[in-house]
Design a protein around this motif. Sequence first.
Motif, PDB file in Angstrom:
ATOM      1  N   TYR B 229     -13.791 -30.071  69.833  1.00 39.32           N
ATOM      2  CA  TYR B 229     -12.290 -29.894  68.767  1.00 39.32           C
ATOM      3  C   TYR B 229     -11.957 -31.025  68.199  1.00 39.32           C
ATOM      4  O   TYR B 229     -11.527 -31.440  67.505  1.00 39.32           O
ATOM      5  N   ALA B 230     -11.927 -32.380  68.865  1.00 37.99           N
ATOM      6  CA  ALA B 230     -12.324 -33.670  68.658  1.00 37.99           C
ATOM      7  C   ALA B 230     -12.519 -33.872  67.409  1.00 37.99           C
ATOM      8  O   ALA B 230     -12.190 -34.982  66.353  1.00 37.99           O
ATOM      9  N   LEU B 231     -14.034 -33.301  67.683  1.00 35.28           N
ATOM     10  CA  LEU B 231     -15.223 -33.558  66.590  1.00 35.28           C
ATOM     11  C   LEU B 231     -14.122 -32.914  64.915  1.00 35.28           C
ATOM     12  O   LEU B 231     -14.692 -33.434  64.092  1.00 35.28           O
ATOM     13  N   ILE B 232     -13.495 -31.983  65.371  1.00 37.35           N
ATOM     14  CA  ILE B 232     -13.111 -31.268  64.013  1.00 37.35           C
ATOM     15  C   ILE B 232     -12.098 -31.687  64.127  1.00 37.35           C
ATOM     16  O   ILE B 232     -11.414 -31.671  62.579  1.00 37.35           O
ATOM     17  N   LEU B 233     -10.975 -31.937  64.744  1.00 38.02           N
ATOM     18  CA  LEU B 233      -9.738 -33.052  64.347  1.00 38.02           C
ATOM     19  C   LEU B 233     -10.142 -34.080  63.532  1.00 38.02           C
ATOM     20  O   LEU B 233      -8.954 -34.266  63.153  1.00 38.02           O
ATOM     21  N   ALA B 234     -10.529 -35.019  64.122  1.00 34.69           N
ATOM     22  CA  ALA B 234     -11.048 -35.467  63.295  1.00 34.69           C
ATOM     23  C   ALA B 234     -10.676 -35.970  61.520  1.00 34.69           C
ATOM     24  O   ALA B 234      -9.705 -36.280  61.383  1.00 34.69           O
ATOM     25  N   PRO B 235     -11.472 -35.276  61.368  1.00 34.84           N
ATOM     26  CA  PRO B 235     -11.807 -35.334  59.320  1.00 34.84           C
ATOM     27  C   PRO B 235     -10.562 -34.723  59.226  1.00 34.84           C
ATOM     28  O   PRO B 235      -9.996 -34.376  57.964  1.00 34.84           O
ATOM     29  N   VAL B 236     -10.443 -33.246  59.867  1.00 30.55           N
ATOM     30  CA  VAL B 236      -8.937 -32.785  59.265  1.00 30.55           C
ATOM     31  C   VAL B 236      -7.824 -33.736  59.321  1.00 30.55           C
ATOM     32  O   VAL B 236      -6.578 -33.828  58.439  1.00 30.55           O
ATOM     33  N   GLY B 237      -8.194 -34.615  60.149  1.00 34.70           N
ATOM     34  CA  GLY B 237      -6.851 -35.269  60.245  1.00 34.70           C
ATOM     35  C   GLY B 237      -6.733 -36.875  58.501  1.00 34.70           C
ATOM     36  O   GLY B 237      -5.460 -37.473  58.719  1.00 34.70           O
ATOM     37  N   VAL B 238      -7.942 -37.018  58.248  1.00 29.63           N
ATOM     38  CA  VAL B 238      -8.178 -37.310  57.488  1.00 29.63           C
ATOM     39  C   VAL B 238      -8.178 -37.027  55.976  1.00 29.63           C
ATOM     40  O   VAL B 238      -7.786 -37.293  54.796  1.00 29.63           O
ATOM     41  N   ALA B 256      -8.948 -44.288  61.862  1.00 26.20           N
ATOM     42  CA  ALA B 256      -8.954 -44.720  63.418  1.00 26.20           C
ATOM     43  C   ALA B 256      -8.777 -44.540  63.922  1.00 26.20           C
ATOM     44  O   ALA B 256      -9.266 -44.118  65.236  1.00 26.20           O
ATOM     45  N   LEU B 257      -7.583 -43.452  64.367  1.00 25.00           N
ATOM     46  CA  LEU B 257      -6.919 -42.816  65.444  1.00 25.00           C
ATOM     47  C   LEU B 257      -7.371 -41.497  65.768  1.00 25.00           C
ATOM     48  O   LEU B 257      -8.236 -41.307  66.562  1.00 25.00           O
ATOM     49  N   GLY B 258      -8.282 -41.306  64.476  1.00 28.35           N
ATOM     50  CA  GLY B 258      -9.431 -39.682  64.698  1.00 28.35           C
ATOM     51  C   GLY B 258     -10.474 -40.258  65.215  1.00 28.35           C
ATOM     52  O   GLY B 258     -10.948 -39.586  66.085  1.00 28.35           O
ATOM     53  N   ALA B 259     -11.011 -41.166  65.095  1.00 27.44           N
ATOM     54  CA  ALA B 259     -12.227 -42.088  65.829  1.00 27.44           C
ATOM     55  C   ALA B 259     -11.756 -42.228  67.009  1.00 27.44           C
ATOM     56  O   ALA B 259     -12.785 -42.289  68.059  1.00 27.44           O
ATOM     57  N   GLY B 260     -10.652 -43.149  67.892  1.00 28.52           N
ATOM     58  CA  GLY B 260     -10.163 -42.891  68.713  1.00 28.52           C
ATOM     59  C   GLY B 260      -9.946 -41.845  69.629  1.00 28.52           C
ATOM     60  O   GLY B 260     -10.300 -41.533  70.984  1.00 28.52           O
ATOM     61  N   PHE B 261      -9.359 -40.988  68.816  1.00 28.09           N
ATOM     62  CA  PHE B 261      -9.977 -39.128  69.840  1.00 28.09           C
ATOM     63  C   PHE B 261     -11.047 -38.950  70.175  1.00 28.09           C
ATOM     64  O   PHE B 261     -10.699 -38.293  71.511  1.00 28.09           O
ATOM     65  N   PRO B 280     -10.265 -40.587  82.693  1.00 24.88           N
ATOM     66  CA  PRO B 280     -11.247 -40.502  81.871  1.00 24.88           C
ATOM     67  C   PRO B 280      -9.642 -38.966  80.580  1.00 24.88           C
ATOM     68  O   PRO B 280      -9.312 -39.227  79.917  1.00 24.88           O
ATOM     69  N   ALA B 281      -9.483 -38.123  81.828  1.00 25.19           N
ATOM     70  CA  ALA B 281      -8.845 -36.667  81.393  1.00 25.19           C
ATOM     71  C   ALA B 281      -7.587 -36.791  80.813  1.00 25.19           C
ATOM     72  O   ALA B 281      -6.637 -36.780  80.185  1.00 25.19           O
ATOM     73  N   LYS B 282      -7.040 -37.718  82.209  1.00 28.10           N
ATOM     74  CA  LYS B 282      -4.944 -38.339  82.264  1.00 28.10           C
ATOM     75  C   LYS B 282      -5.319 -39.377  81.110  1.00 28.10           C
ATOM     76  O   LYS B 282      -3.744 -39.548  80.223  1.00 28.10           O
ATOM     77  N   ALA B 283      -6.016 -39.674  80.530  1.00 29.36           N
ATOM     78  CA  ALA B 283      -6.706 -41.018  79.840  1.00 29.36           C
ATOM     79  C   ALA B 283      -6.597 -40.331  77.929  1.00 29.36           C
ATOM     80  O   ALA B 283      -5.501 -40.610  77.155  1.00 29.36           O
ATOM     81  N   LEU B 284      -6.838 -39.056  77.673  1.00 30.08           N
ATOM     82  CA  LEU B 284      -6.939 -38.643  76.669  1.00 30.08           C
ATOM     83  C   LEU B 284      -5.545 -37.875  76.575  1.00 30.08           C
ATOM     84  O   LEU B 284      -5.017 -38.252  74.934  1.00 30.08           O
ATOM     85  N   PHE B 285      -4.909 -37.086  77.448  1.00 25.27           N
ATOM     86  CA  PHE B 285      -3.827 -36.447  77.804  1.00 25.27           C
ATOM     87  C   PHE B 285      -2.967 -37.666  76.788  1.00 25.27           C
ATOM     88  O   PHE B 285      -2.149 -36.889  76.013  1.00 25.27           O
ATOM     89  N   GLY B 286      -2.684 -38.968  77.377  1.00 29.22           N
ATOM     90  CA  GLY B 286      -1.933 -40.339  77.284  1.00 29.22           C
ATOM     91  C   GLY B 286      -1.625 -40.098  75.341  1.00 29.22           C
ATOM     92  O   GLY B 286      -1.585 -40.035  74.440  1.00 29.22           O
ATOM     93  N   TYR B 287      -4.004 -40.333  75.165  1.00 26.96           N
ATOM     94  CA  TYR B 287      -3.477 -40.940  73.756  1.00 26.96           C
ATOM     95  C   TYR B 287      -3.583 -39.436  72.887  1.00 26.96           C
ATOM     96  O   TYR B 287      -2.458 -40.419  71.802  1.00 26.96           O
ATOM     97  N   SER B 288      -3.718 -38.312  73.227  1.00 27.49           N
ATOM     98  CA  SER B 288      -3.195 -37.255  72.347  1.00 27.49           C
ATOM     99  C   SER B 288      -1.774 -37.247  72.362  1.00 27.49           C
ATOM    100  O   SER B 288      -1.288 -37.091  71.001  1.00 27.49           O
ATOM    101  N   LEU B 289      -0.990 -37.997  72.739  1.00 24.74           N
ATOM    102  CA  LEU B 289       0.394 -37.773  72.690  1.00 24.74           C
ATOM    103  C   LEU B 289       0.563 -38.767  71.122  1.00 24.74           C
ATOM    104  O   LEU B 289       1.275 -38.256  70.389  1.00 24.74           O
ATOM    105  N   LEU B 290       0.076 -40.280  71.886  1.00 26.46           N
ATOM    106  CA  LEU B 290       0.247 -41.123  70.980  1.00 26.46           C
ATOM    107  C   LEU B 290      -0.615 -40.903  69.409  1.00 26.46           C
ATOM    108  O   LEU B 290       0.208 -41.011  68.785  1.00 26.46           O
ATOM    109  N   TYR B 291      -1.806 -40.090  69.309  1.00 26.49           N
ATOM    110  CA  TYR B 291      -2.283 -39.725  68.159  1.00 26.49           C
ATOM    111  C   TYR B 291      -1.306 -38.888  67.773  1.00 26.49           C
ATOM    112  O   TYR B 291      -1.772 -39.157  66.176  1.00 26.49           O
TER     113      TYR B 291
END
Lengths: 63, 314
Positions: B229-238, B256-261, B280-291
């Motif tokens: 899903y991250a691989l699909i989300l990143a280009p859709v964000g652009v 840049a945000l997509g690459a971070g995701f 890593p899962a907790k970090a992704l959860f936090g980053y996803s909110l920021l994203y």
Amino acid sequence: MIVVDKNLELVTLTERQQKARRNRSIAIGVALAALVVIFYAVTIVRFGHHGASITGSGLLGGG
Amino acid sequence: MALADDRLMEDAGFRISEATAGDFFALLKPRVMSLVVFTAFVGLVAAPVAINPLIAIVAILAIAIGAGASGALNMWYDADIDAVMTRTASRPVPAGRVTPGEALSFGLVLSVLSVMTLGVLVNWLSASLLAFTIFFYAVIYTMWLKRWTPQNIVIGGAAGAIPPVIGWAAATGSVSLESVILFLIIFLWTPPHFWALALFKSDDYARAGIPMMPNVAGQASTRRQIFAYALILAPVGVLPWALGYTTAGYGVVSAALGAGFVWYAWKVLAMADDDRAMKPAKALFGYSLLYLFAIFAAYLVDCVVGRALMMGGV
């Protein structure tokens, strides 16, 4: 004729229940007042737009 | 004056509520509501039609209340499973501060009020979309999908993704590809966001009997799906930039945000099977909110700045 039962059992609210009820009543009052103000203000805005469009089109002798 | 005993009244089915306005406000899921308000606001501002500021505020307010109403209906229906999950046990209904009946009435009244207000004061397309969103979240997701399939949040995520489309519709009276792309960004963001949470809260979900992906397909499969899903989300964000809706500034920020995701999702994918801390899962959860906040903020800034430059003749 209405007969009033003088022995009717009444409920006395505890202080906490009274405070909670007052808190809810104030919130409902504020929400209703806000709703009235919103509907009134938006109605004025919409009528304003409508009036302007009629005047601008010359329908009221303007333009 | 005789006093009726509290215990007797409760036995007879009467209960005097001690719920405060704050408890009812908590039923609206204010944190979720804040995200809905923000994304709907972006949709409304990004629309190429000027809308009266007062009507814009009313539209956002109605959308927020509609989203809150669906949250109240969710808390009414899910009180049994909320009670056994640590994350949700202190919510007003499972904690006993609000009765299920009160939550149901509150949710229904606010649903009707928000939809009617949006319809009468703004337009009926946005009101219809809001009504559909409430129905989809409360009935399709909460009552059906959530307890039935591990794809619950994939399909149910549509409800959380509609607010920018409602905002757009409130301003323009129509739905366009631009608003659908904003929908897609939230829709594709939802699974990795919630699956990251489900990874480190899997015991909670298992205790409540909710078929979240880690409990059904296993942690390894969930980690792979998060990465996909991250691989699909990143280009859709652009996409908004690629389709010419925004400037290159948004394109750079969203890339840049997509690459971070993708990077955070990669760390989750590489997580060891026996990792109990699941950092890593907790970090992704936090980053996803920021994203999500950052990409919508970038879109908003791009629209506002672009419009200001055009008006200035630059």
